[in-house]
Design a protein around this motif. Sequence first.
Motif, PDB file in Angstrom:
ATOM      1  N   TYR A  49       1.022  -1.219   0.144  1.00 48.09           N
ATOM      2  CA  TYR A  49      -0.168   0.103  -0.045  1.00 48.09           C
ATOM      3  C   TYR A  49       0.888   1.266   0.013  1.00 48.09           C
ATOM      4  CZ  TYR A  49      -2.604  -3.722   2.384  1.00 48.09           C
ATOM      5  OH  TYR A  49      -3.013  -4.813   2.880  1.00 48.09           O
ATOM      6  N   SER A  52      -0.909   5.118  -1.008  1.00 50.21           N
ATOM      7  CA  SER A  52      -2.260   4.893  -0.808  1.00 50.21           C
ATOM      8  C   SER A  52      -2.819   6.105  -0.378  1.00 50.21           C
ATOM      9  CB  SER A  52      -2.697   3.530   0.138  1.00 50.21           C
ATOM     10  OG  SER A  52      -2.430   2.615  -0.881  1.00 50.21           O
ATOM     11  N   ASP A  53      -2.294   6.706   0.625  1.00 46.75           N
ATOM     12  CA  ASP A  53      -3.124   7.763   1.379  1.00 46.75           C
ATOM     13  C   ASP A  53      -2.230   9.106   1.338  1.00 46.75           C
ATOM     14  OD1 ASP A  53      -5.047   8.801   3.057  1.00 46.75           O
ATOM     15  OD2 ASP A  53      -4.212   8.458   4.789  1.00 46.75           O
ATOM     16  N   ASP A  55      -2.218  12.117  -0.633  1.00 45.19           N
ATOM     17  CA  ASP A  55      -2.864  13.004  -1.645  1.00 45.19           C
ATOM     18  C   ASP A  55      -2.475  14.176  -1.813  1.00 45.19           C
ATOM     19  OD1 ASP A  55      -3.931  13.434   0.724  1.00 45.19           O
ATOM     20  OD2 ASP A  55      -5.703  13.096   0.497  1.00 45.19           O
ATOM     21  N   ASP A  69      -0.462  -4.001  -3.907  1.00 43.55           N
ATOM     22  CA  ASP A  69      -1.187  -2.754  -3.989  1.00 43.55           C
ATOM     23  C   ASP A  69      -0.386  -1.567  -3.779  1.00 43.55           C
ATOM     24  OD1 ASP A  69      -3.603  -3.915  -4.327  1.00 43.55           O
ATOM     25  OD2 ASP A  69      -4.593  -3.756  -2.133  1.00 43.55           O
ATOM     26  N   SER A  72      -2.434   1.763  -4.324  1.00 39.81           N
ATOM     27  CA  SER A  72      -3.715   1.587  -4.642  1.00 39.81           C
ATOM     28  C   SER A  72      -4.432   2.785  -4.169  1.00 39.81           C
ATOM     29  CB  SER A  72      -4.235   0.480  -3.937  1.00 39.81           C
ATOM     30  OG  SER A  72      -3.766   0.636  -2.490  1.00 39.81           O
ATOM     31  N   PHE A  73      -5.719   3.115  -4.767  1.00 36.83           N
ATOM     32  CA  PHE A  73      -6.422   4.214  -4.387  1.00 36.83           C
ATOM     33  C   PHE A  73      -5.654   5.715  -4.487  1.00 36.83           C
ATOM     34  CE2 PHE A  73      -8.264   0.555  -2.054  1.00 36.83           C
ATOM     35  CZ  PHE A  73      -9.370   0.561  -2.534  1.00 36.83           C
ATOM     36  N   ASP A  75      -3.995   9.253  -5.219  1.00 36.22           N
ATOM     37  CA  ASP A  75      -4.473  10.407  -5.766  1.00 36.22           C
ATOM     38  C   ASP A  75      -3.283  11.430  -5.637  1.00 36.22           C
ATOM     39  OD1 ASP A  75      -6.274  11.796  -7.262  1.00 36.22           O
ATOM     40  OD2 ASP A  75      -7.420  12.462  -5.587  1.00 36.22           O
ATOM     41  N   ASN A  91      -4.049  -0.162  -8.227  1.00 37.15           N
ATOM     42  CA  ASN A  91      -5.472  -0.771  -7.959  1.00 37.15           C
ATOM     43  C   ASN A  91      -6.397   0.343  -7.571  1.00 37.15           C
ATOM     44  OD1 ASN A  91      -7.761  -1.975  -6.983  1.00 37.15           O
ATOM     45  ND2 ASN A  91      -6.686  -3.725  -5.673  1.00 37.15           N
ATOM     46  N   ASN A  94      -6.597   6.945  -8.568  1.00 36.30           N
ATOM     47  CA  ASN A  94      -7.272   8.019  -8.840  1.00 36.30           C
ATOM     48  C   ASN A  94      -6.501   9.009  -9.714  1.00 36.30           C
ATOM     49  OD1 ASN A  94     -10.228   8.790  -8.776  1.00 36.30           O
ATOM     50  ND2 ASN A  94      -9.409  10.567  -7.549  1.00 36.30           N
ATOM     51  N   LEU A 110      -6.098  -2.336 -11.843  1.00 38.95           N
ATOM     52  CA  LEU A 110      -7.310  -2.572 -11.722  1.00 38.95           C
ATOM     53  C   LEU A 110      -8.263  -1.632 -11.559  1.00 38.95           C
ATOM     54  CD1 LEU A 110      -9.455  -5.277 -11.425  1.00 38.95           C
ATOM     55  CD2 LEU A 110      -8.831  -4.822  -8.929  1.00 38.95           C
ATOM     56  N   SER A 111      -9.341  -1.378 -12.371  1.00 40.22           N
ATOM     57  CA  SER A 111     -10.300  -0.192 -11.846  1.00 40.22           C
ATOM     58  C   SER A 111      -9.624   1.071 -11.801  1.00 40.22           C
ATOM     59  CB  SER A 111     -11.317  -0.732 -10.676  1.00 40.22           C
ATOM     60  OG  SER A 111     -12.150  -1.238 -10.861  1.00 40.22           O
ATOM     61  N   ARG A 113      -9.051   4.750 -12.412  1.00 38.56           N
ATOM     62  CA  ARG A 113      -9.858   5.895 -13.146  1.00 38.56           C
ATOM     63  C   ARG A 113      -9.287   7.114 -13.538  1.00 38.56           C
ATOM     64  NH1 ARG A 113     -14.425   6.143 -11.149  1.00 38.56           N
ATOM     65  NH2 ARG A 113     -14.299   4.660  -9.566  1.00 38.56           N
TER      66      ARG A 113
END
Lengths: 271, 526
Positions: A49, A52-53, A55, A69, A72-73, A75, A91, A94, A110-111, A113
Amino acid sequence: MHVEAGRDGNTVEVDAAGLSSRELNLRLRELVTAGATHIKLLNVAGQRYIGSDLDRPVTLEIFGTPGNDLGSFMDGPSIIVHANAQDGCGNTMNGGTIVVHGLAGDITGLSARGGKVFIRDDVGYRAGIHMKQYQERCPVLVIGGTAQDFLGEYMAGGILVVLGLTLGSGHRHRANFVGTGMHGGVIYLRGSVESQQLGKEVGVAELDDQDKALLQGIISEFCGHFCMDPRDMVAGPFIKLYPRYLRPYGPLYAPTHRGAQGQVPRWKVPG
Amino acid sequence: MTSTRQAPATTQAEAHVQAPAYSYPMPSYLKPRFRVEIEDRRCIRCQCCVEQCSFGALFFDQRRNEVGTVEQNCVACHRCVVFCPTQAISVLRHPVEYRENAHWRPEVIEDITRQAETGGVLLTGMGSDKGWTCYWDKLCLNASQVTNPSIDPLREPMELRTYLGSKPDRVELDPKSGGLRTRLAPQVMVETPILFSAMSYGAVSINVHEALARAAAMTGTLFNTGEGGLHPKLYSYGKNTIVQVASGRFGVHPEYLDVASIIEIKIGQGAKPGIGGHLPGEKVSDDVAFTRMIPSGTDALSPAPQHDIYSIEDLSQLIHALKEATNYTKPVSVKIAAVHNSAAIASGIARAGADIIALDGIRGSTGAAPKIIRDNLGIPIEMAIASADERLRKEGIRQRVSLIAAGGFRNSADVIKAIALGADAVYIGTAALIALGCTECQACYTGRCAWGLTTTDEKLTKRQNPDIAAQRLANLLEGWSHEMKEMLGAMGINALESLRGNRLHLRSVGLTQQEADVLGVLQAGA
């Protein structure tokens, strides 16, 4: 203490040896909050991860092998990996950029955006499944080598580029079920695939000028990251895989009763 | 039919909206299910019913100056009946009778006919109507008589307050300060153990989403976004929101995760265990597209599995990815459909690091699912919750997770029996929609809900006024909560916490020994 003093104002080195995923990410969160803009992570060994956090715009340079990961997530941050990445790289990402100087495992991108993922060599199974786009948010996944099965399955948007640089001459991509259920986005594939390797929902086309301009930009960026010569690649040959239908599974279902389509049978319409 | 919708810029210009259907035009042998009778003496020709019918079952015949009917289109939603100012309309079962046959029931004949004419998978909406044994109706609650006094909830305080989240295996106190030394996992408090079940924006209208959010805020509970993202105008209700992360990952981004109280990973749903979701392009309006962050008019396809979860270890990875993404500040829930091995799966989920497990039984509802899946897959929630609670207790890890039960809760007695069986809280979905006018007509999948519930049509959406709808939902929860307090008082209990998993307060009637054993309850009189 695993943190060394920054050499210049905002660059920091973190020795990840012996840190758990949670400890490492906590450290990164603190450093970014404190204003670090460039963090070198040394001796990374499977911590998950990462990024991940965070941003905020920060560059993470990873030496060693990051765990699953990665980003992952995520941004915003930029991650450069001077080794291979594992499963789940990017994963549900963003925004931001991931550059991997090596291979990546399964479900890369994966996924996603948004954001960009550049993998120098091959990726595992199920890369780019269900990538999606909305207006200006459009993820880009560039695979320098080749991919395994289910590449771009259920793809709903975004741009997937496979350059095939690791294929020997005369070898073709071996992935099956490419783009199964694809209903958005586009895959640019350098080299060839047999029609039975593609999902039924996938169309094959030549690149038009717009495609070529788009691809040229992406390839230049890819080559910039890995110090390669874009001229070798732009020449192709490329094919474009696109979704034949925006609603591939509409006809799977029995049409709803007549009223749902708002039709009144002609024999009943007055007049 | 949706030719005005634009293909994404990167797709080939000739991409078709929909794959071709292989059909041959043929006459339909289907007969109407309902008869709409309009009493001529009462009808004032106001055409209100025609305006209200969104299924095309009514029209105004100018020549005859009367309302005409297209009965095969009627779904018995009762919108016309309720809105007729002179009560002139009755919707009746159609008098065409089949010869009696216990096996080849009319529904079976109609389904075969429809499939013979279309070759398609039959869709339906709402929960299974197949009359699976309802164990709530076979469980009696205890009451206090003589030997222990009952409690009057009008006089004494009663507590329904519930904390959702992982509880520690043991607590340590600081001997000096007397404070808690153990670090607690994040907890979310609800004033009543009734939560609104996952209903996505897209499956339900934006006004329903807003009403659910506001009602949750009014009553101190939570609503669940479903997997269609959360419209930014509802971010202010974040404290009362459970956001879902499902296989489609629609609308999942850092802000969505940050704004919520709880994040729920949706593995499965009681109405359609093991299959994905196909929100038809007709329902993907511009605003739904904006919330889900996909182009308008395309199908919103949720794959059957989450492709990053093929095992309990993978699940653990996603749970921790979400915890990392939110800095361990909120509980992570995992929702599964109640299936044959759900007790063992629940144990795996608890060990994977989830804070909450939601189980959804075979009577659980849906906006759209293949009928054959809805009516045949999964097990009743009563069995699943009892066996999961039992299994987690035996393994000594029950405290690590909160259990939420879902799937067909009809009233406060069902809720309180679920809690006595071992649930921490329940999700209600169908009951909430019925509070807003739903008549269980099962036509949600058409997107033409006449009550403005399961539609994204702008005109139909306006039929739900969020102010009124929120009040109706809040009233429902208030009523159920009062009833639960009355039942607790009758049992001589003043806090719901004392009833949780307390199966001695339940007795069974008319169950086999094996059924009673799975539920862990004694026979009435025993």
